[in-house]
Scaffold this active site. Structure first.
Site, PDB file in Angstrom:
ATOM      1  N   HIS A  56       0.848  -1.192   0.000  1.00 39.08           N
ATOM      2  CA  HIS A  56       0.000   0.000   0.000  1.00 39.08           C
ATOM      3  C   HIS A  56       0.887   1.248   0.000  1.00 39.08           C
ATOM      4  CE1 HIS A  56      -3.821  -2.008   1.872  1.00 39.08           C
ATOM      5  NE2 HIS A  56      -3.317  -2.711   0.865  1.00 39.08           N
ATOM      6  N   GLU A  58       0.918   3.828   1.886  1.00 40.02           N
ATOM      7  CA  GLU A  58       1.417   4.192   3.215  1.00 40.02           C
ATOM      8  C   GLU A  58       2.615   3.341   3.615  1.00 40.02           C
ATOM      9  OE1 GLU A  58      -3.186   4.304   3.667  1.00 40.02           O
ATOM     10  OE2 GLU A  58      -1.712   3.291   2.415  1.00 40.02           O
ATOM     11  N   CYS A  86      -6.112   1.851   5.897  1.00 40.14           N
ATOM     12  CA  CYS A  86      -6.766   0.617   6.305  1.00 40.14           C
ATOM     13  C   CYS A  86      -6.205   0.188   7.668  1.00 40.14           C
ATOM     14  CB  CYS A  86      -6.541  -0.478   5.260  1.00 40.14           C
ATOM     15  SG  CYS A  86      -4.823  -1.070   5.195  1.00 40.14           S
ATOM     16  N   CYS A  89      -2.336  -0.459   7.533  1.00 39.89           N
ATOM     17  CA  CYS A  89      -1.526   0.760   7.462  1.00 39.89           C
ATOM     18  C   CYS A  89      -1.619   1.577   8.748  1.00 39.89           C
ATOM     19  CB  CYS A  89      -1.927   1.581   6.245  1.00 39.89           C
ATOM     20  SG  CYS A  89      -1.563   0.713   4.691  1.00 39.89           S
TER      21      CYS A  89
END
Length: 149
Positions: A56, A58, A86, A89
């Protein structure tokens, strides 16, 4: 005095990263990590490119920022991300001890707030910065995906 380096400025940089993800056929989420009004890390989703569910924006940004600083803690940093993090993260942000998270669009189903994920107690959160722009890019991506199938 007006500060040209505000949340909107840095969210626009995160949106540039999201556009790069969009162009790569990745879910268009972008992130930048900022310290002292300087971007120290830029990233976007790479889950398809790397065939890695943890890639992701992040997570990529945390890794790059820690590498830049030479340490794993990001206490003096701000994460700007186009979509609410999410649970994974947000959990990673806990361990980085990031000072502040600023996000654009909310994630109603998988966002950390709806899942009651705990952030580091000292982490400040700002939501809704350029929310429409961030959300529109995501909506456009998924509309195009549906139309191709």
């Amino acid at each position: 005095m007006i500060n040209p380096f505000d949340d909107v400025y840095f969210m626009k940089r995160a949106l540039q990263e999201a556009q790069m993800a969009f162009d790569k056929n990745e879910v268009p989420v972008g992130a930048v990590v900022v310290m002292n009004n300087q971007i120290i890390a830029r990233a976007h989703n790479l889950t398809e490119t790397l065939n890695d569910v943890t890639a992701h924006a992040e997570m990529q940004a945390f890794t790059a920022a820690a590498d830049f600083l030479g340490g794993k803690y990001l206490k003096e940093c701000t994460l700007y991300v186009t979509l609410e993090p999410c649970q994974m993260c947000a959990g990673a942000s806990y361990w980085t001890q990031i000072g502040k998270i600023v996000y654009g669009a909310s994630e109603e189903k998988r966002g950390f707030r709806n899942l009651n994920t705990t952030l580091h107690p000292k982490t400040k959160v700002v939501s809704g910065v350029l929310e429409n722009e961030c959300g529109d890019l995501l909506k456009r991506f998924f509309i195009e995906k549906r139309n191709l199938n």
